[in-house]
Write an enzyme that holds these catalytic residues in place. Structure first.
Site, mmCIF file in Angstrom:
data_model
loop_
_atom_site.group_PDB
_atom_site.id
_atom_site.type_symbol
_atom_site.label_atom_id
_atom_site.label_comp_id
_atom_site.label_asym_id
_atom_site.label_seq_id
_atom_site.Cartn_x
_atom_site.Cartn_y
_atom_site.Cartn_z
ATOM 1 N N LYS A 61 4.717 -22.626 9.445
ATOM 2 C CA LYS A 61 4.515 -23.290 8.165
ATOM 3 C C LYS A 61 5.602 -24.570 7.907
ATOM 4 O O LYS A 61 6.466 -24.529 8.711
ATOM 5 C CB LYS A 61 4.845 -22.152 6.988
ATOM 6 C CG LYS A 61 3.628 -21.015 7.278
ATOM 7 C CD LYS A 61 3.979 -19.942 6.069
ATOM 8 C CE LYS A 61 2.744 -18.759 6.094
ATOM 9 N NZ LYS A 61 3.168 -17.822 5.321
ATOM 10 N N TYR A 101 -6.612 -18.969 2.804
ATOM 11 C CA TYR A 101 -6.299 -17.768 1.929
ATOM 12 C C TYR A 101 -7.072 -17.762 0.869
ATOM 13 O O TYR A 101 -6.613 -17.447 -0.255
ATOM 14 C CB TYR A 101 -5.003 -18.525 1.515
ATOM 15 C CG TYR A 101 -3.693 -18.616 2.074
ATOM 16 C CD1 TYR A 101 -3.511 -17.181 3.054
ATOM 17 C CD2 TYR A 101 -2.697 -19.349 2.221
ATOM 18 C CE1 TYR A 101 -2.314 -17.265 3.709
ATOM 19 C CE2 TYR A 101 -1.682 -19.331 3.009
ATOM 20 C CZ TYR A 101 -1.224 -18.305 3.764
ATOM 21 O OH TYR A 101 -0.224 -17.995 4.589
ATOM 22 N N PHE A 109 0.910 -16.393 -7.490
ATOM 23 C CA PHE A 109 1.813 -17.275 -6.622
ATOM 24 C C PHE A 109 1.082 -18.342 -5.881
ATOM 25 O O PHE A 109 1.646 -18.951 -5.419
ATOM 26 C CB PHE A 109 2.695 -16.294 -5.905
ATOM 27 C CG PHE A 109 1.878 -15.325 -4.762
ATOM 28 C CD1 PHE A 109 1.330 -16.045 -3.666
ATOM 29 C CD2 PHE A 109 1.641 -13.947 -5.004
ATOM 30 C CE1 PHE A 109 0.562 -14.930 -2.768
ATOM 31 C CE2 PHE A 109 0.982 -13.125 -4.187
ATOM 32 C CZ PHE A 109 0.402 -13.781 -3.215
ATOM 33 N N ARG A 137 1.693 -9.693 14.972
ATOM 34 C CA ARG A 137 2.086 -9.236 13.552
ATOM 35 C C ARG A 137 3.226 -8.445 13.472
ATOM 36 O O ARG A 137 4.427 -8.579 12.771
ATOM 37 C CB ARG A 137 1.124 -8.181 12.856
ATOM 38 C CG ARG A 137 -0.276 -8.861 12.558
ATOM 39 C CD ARG A 137 -0.234 -9.737 11.345
ATOM 40 N NE ARG A 137 0.172 -9.090 9.932
ATOM 41 C CZ ARG A 137 0.314 -9.680 8.997
ATOM 42 N NH1 ARG A 137 -0.069 -11.010 8.870
ATOM 43 N NH2 ARG A 137 0.639 -9.226 7.766
ATOM 44 N N THR A 143 5.888 -9.623 5.631
ATOM 45 C CA THR A 143 5.454 -10.490 4.926
ATOM 46 C C THR A 143 6.867 -11.144 4.046
ATOM 47 O O THR A 143 7.040 -12.385 3.836
ATOM 48 C CB THR A 143 4.503 -10.279 3.600
ATOM 49 O OG1 THR A 143 3.467 -9.781 4.330
ATOM 50 C CG2 THR A 143 4.075 -11.596 2.952
ATOM 51 N N ARG A 154 10.090 -13.509 11.238
ATOM 52 C CA ARG A 154 10.718 -13.667 9.695
ATOM 53 C C ARG A 154 12.024 -12.862 9.207
ATOM 54 O O ARG A 154 12.728 -13.404 8.593
ATOM 55 C CB ARG A 154 9.653 -13.145 8.597
ATOM 56 C CG ARG A 154 8.410 -13.869 8.576
ATOM 57 C CD ARG A 154 7.046 -12.955 8.141
ATOM 58 N NE ARG A 154 5.867 -13.942 7.758
ATOM 59 C CZ ARG A 154 4.769 -13.588 7.575
ATOM 60 N NH1 ARG A 154 4.628 -12.259 7.498
ATOM 61 N NH2 ARG A 154 3.862 -14.369 7.353
ATOM 62 N N ASN A 164 8.046 -18.145 4.295
ATOM 63 C CA ASN A 164 8.335 -16.943 5.430
ATOM 64 C C ASN A 164 8.091 -17.546 6.912
ATOM 65 O O ASN A 164 7.622 -16.760 7.859
ATOM 66 C CB ASN A 164 7.426 -15.793 4.889
ATOM 67 C CG ASN A 164 6.050 -15.915 4.898
ATOM 68 O OD1 ASN A 164 5.809 -17.005 5.195
ATOM 69 N ND2 ASN A 164 5.535 -14.950 4.637
ATOM 70 N N HIS A 167 2.935 -17.923 10.035
ATOM 71 C CA HIS A 167 1.508 -17.042 9.594
ATOM 72 C C HIS A 167 0.847 -16.686 10.966
ATOM 73 O O HIS A 167 1.226 -17.047 11.794
ATOM 74 C CB HIS A 167 0.443 -18.140 8.983
ATOM 75 C CG HIS A 167 -0.720 -17.342 9.185
ATOM 76 N ND1 HIS A 167 -1.391 -16.462 8.019
ATOM 77 C CD2 HIS A 167 -1.858 -17.296 10.110
ATOM 78 C CE1 HIS A 167 -2.402 -15.962 8.159
ATOM 79 N NE2 HIS A 167 -2.965 -16.561 9.460
ATOM 80 N N GLU A 178 -10.124 -17.267 11.017
ATOM 81 C CA GLU A 178 -9.269 -18.254 10.949
ATOM 82 C C GLU A 178 -9.389 -19.263 12.027
ATOM 83 O O GLU A 178 -9.300 -20.448 11.812
ATOM 84 C CB GLU A 178 -7.977 -17.725 10.903
ATOM 85 C CG GLU A 178 -7.615 -16.771 9.472
ATOM 86 C CD GLU A 178 -6.547 -16.105 9.540
ATOM 87 O OE1 GLU A 178 -5.624 -16.154 10.359
ATOM 88 O OE2 GLU A 178 -6.114 -15.443 8.298
HETATM 89 P P1 DAT Z 1 1.092 -12.467 5.370
HETATM 90 O O1 DAT Z 1 1.531 -13.938 5.698
HETATM 91 O O2 DAT Z 1 2.156 -11.435 5.964
HETATM 92 O O3 DAT Z 1 -0.411 -11.843 6.048
HETATM 93 P P2 DAT Z 1 -0.256 -12.345 2.940
HETATM 94 O O4 DAT Z 1 -1.620 -12.729 3.553
HETATM 95 O O5 DAT Z 1 -0.287 -11.307 1.807
HETATM 96 O O6 DAT Z 1 1.137 -12.021 3.798
HETATM 97 O O7 DAT Z 1 0.385 -13.549 2.222
HETATM 98 C C1 DAT Z 1 0.058 -14.815 2.574
HETATM 99 C C2 DAT Z 1 1.359 -15.494 2.155
HETATM 100 O O8 DAT Z 1 1.435 -15.917 0.860
HETATM 101 C C3 DAT Z 1 2.593 -15.024 2.585
HETATM 102 O O9 DAT Z 1 2.714 -15.336 4.078
HETATM 103 C C4 DAT Z 1 3.538 -15.570 1.685
HETATM 104 C C5 DAT Z 1 2.806 -15.664 0.553
HETATM 105 N N1 DAT Z 1 2.874 -14.715 -0.552
HETATM 106 C C6 DAT Z 1 2.387 -13.315 -0.215
HETATM 107 N N2 DAT Z 1 3.130 -12.429 -1.415
HETATM 108 C C7 DAT Z 1 3.848 -13.287 -2.299
HETATM 109 C C8 DAT Z 1 4.719 -13.161 -3.197
HETATM 110 N N3 DAT Z 1 4.682 -12.095 -3.802
HETATM 111 N N4 DAT Z 1 5.141 -14.292 -3.781
HETATM 112 C C9 DAT Z 1 5.236 -15.329 -3.166
HETATM 113 N N5 DAT Z 1 4.590 -15.667 -1.997
HETATM 114 C C10 DAT Z 1 3.698 -14.693 -1.603
HETATM 115 MG MG MG Z 2 -2.205 -12.554 5.594
#
Ligand code: DAT
Ligand code: MG
Length: 205
Positions: A61, A101, A109, A137, A143, A154, A164, A167, A178
């Site tokens: 990222k 996304y 968020f 993963r 996350t 991370r 973080n 991805h 994706e």
């Molecule tokens: P991951 O990236 O572990 O698959 P995710 O798909 O739930 O997690 O979320 C995608 C991204 O969105 C994540 O890498 C960071 C952001 N994100 C997720 N939850 C968040 C939150 N509560 N506040 C801010 N950003 C968040």
């Molecule tokens: Mg995800």
């Protein structure tokens, strides 16, 4: 000499065979002695061949690129034994991010996630190998970096969920979706890695 050979055949060889048999019996029996998590990590179920062509999407990222972490992240996947089959650097559009996304677009968020993800270049990769979706993963970690184990990307490079670093696709179906979104088929290379048979048995064997 002949006498020594006979002694070897009568006394030593049966012992070796017995030992080999025991080892063979123990290895297939191993999963029953392990807790669930470890058993799953062993993974060969029955006689099916390992799928060494599974693919996943990994992205560094904007914060990871800005902090010059691209090399270290690539290194972890290479070191683990996965094969890089696609790589590019780009500035993400809002539209592409929204497709990527799609499940998060209604989250509170999302606006700040969009601002962050479109703030600078990202490095997008496709990695290939046995169980790569699940393993990556685990390598990437929770996350929220505050919850991520040390040793994960991370857990080693992040402190807050809003930055973080990487991805990683979260399922086989997600990875397929994706990869199609970010890459054209022609941009993914099918190539033989010279250490392939050292990291996983042949599909035929
Ligand atoms: P991951 O990236 O572990 O698959 P995710 O798909 O739930 O997690 O979320 C995608 C991204 O969105 C994540 O890498 C960071 C952001 N994100 C997720 N939850 C968040 C939150 N509560 N506040 C801010 N950003 C968040
Ligand atoms: Mg995800």
């Amino acid at each position: 000499m002949l006498q020594r050979l006979c002694i070897f055949q009568r006394v030593v060889q049966p012992f070796i065979w017995r030992h080999q048999e025991t080892t063979k019996r123990l290895v297939p029996g191993l999963p029953t002695a392990l807790p669930d998590g470890l058993r799953a990590a062993g993974h060969r179920s029955g006689s099916s061949s390992p799928n060494v062509t599974e693919r996943t999407l990994i992205a560094v990222k904007p914060d990871g690129v800005q902090r010059r972490l691209v090399g270290q992240i690539i290194r972890r996947f290479e070191q683990r034994g996965f094969k890089l089959v696609g790589l590019k650097m780009l500035q993400v559009s809002e539209d592409l991010l929204a497709q990527h996304y799609c499940e998060l677009r209604t989250k509170p968020f999302y606006p700040s996630l969009q601002q962050y993800m479109t703030s600078g270049p990202v490095v997008i990769m496709v990695w290939e190998g046995y169980n790569v979706v699940r393993t990556s993963r685990t390598m990437v970690g929770h996350t929220n970096p505050a919850e991520a184990q040390a040793g994960t990307v991370r857990g080693d490079f992040g402190i807050h969920v809003s930055r973080n670093v990487v991805h990683a696709s979260d399922s086989l179906e997600g990875a397929q979706r994706e990869i199609k979104l970010w890459f054209q088929g022609k941009d993914l290379l099918k190539w033989d890695c010279c250490d392939q048979t050292s990291t996983c048995e042949d599909e035929e064997s």
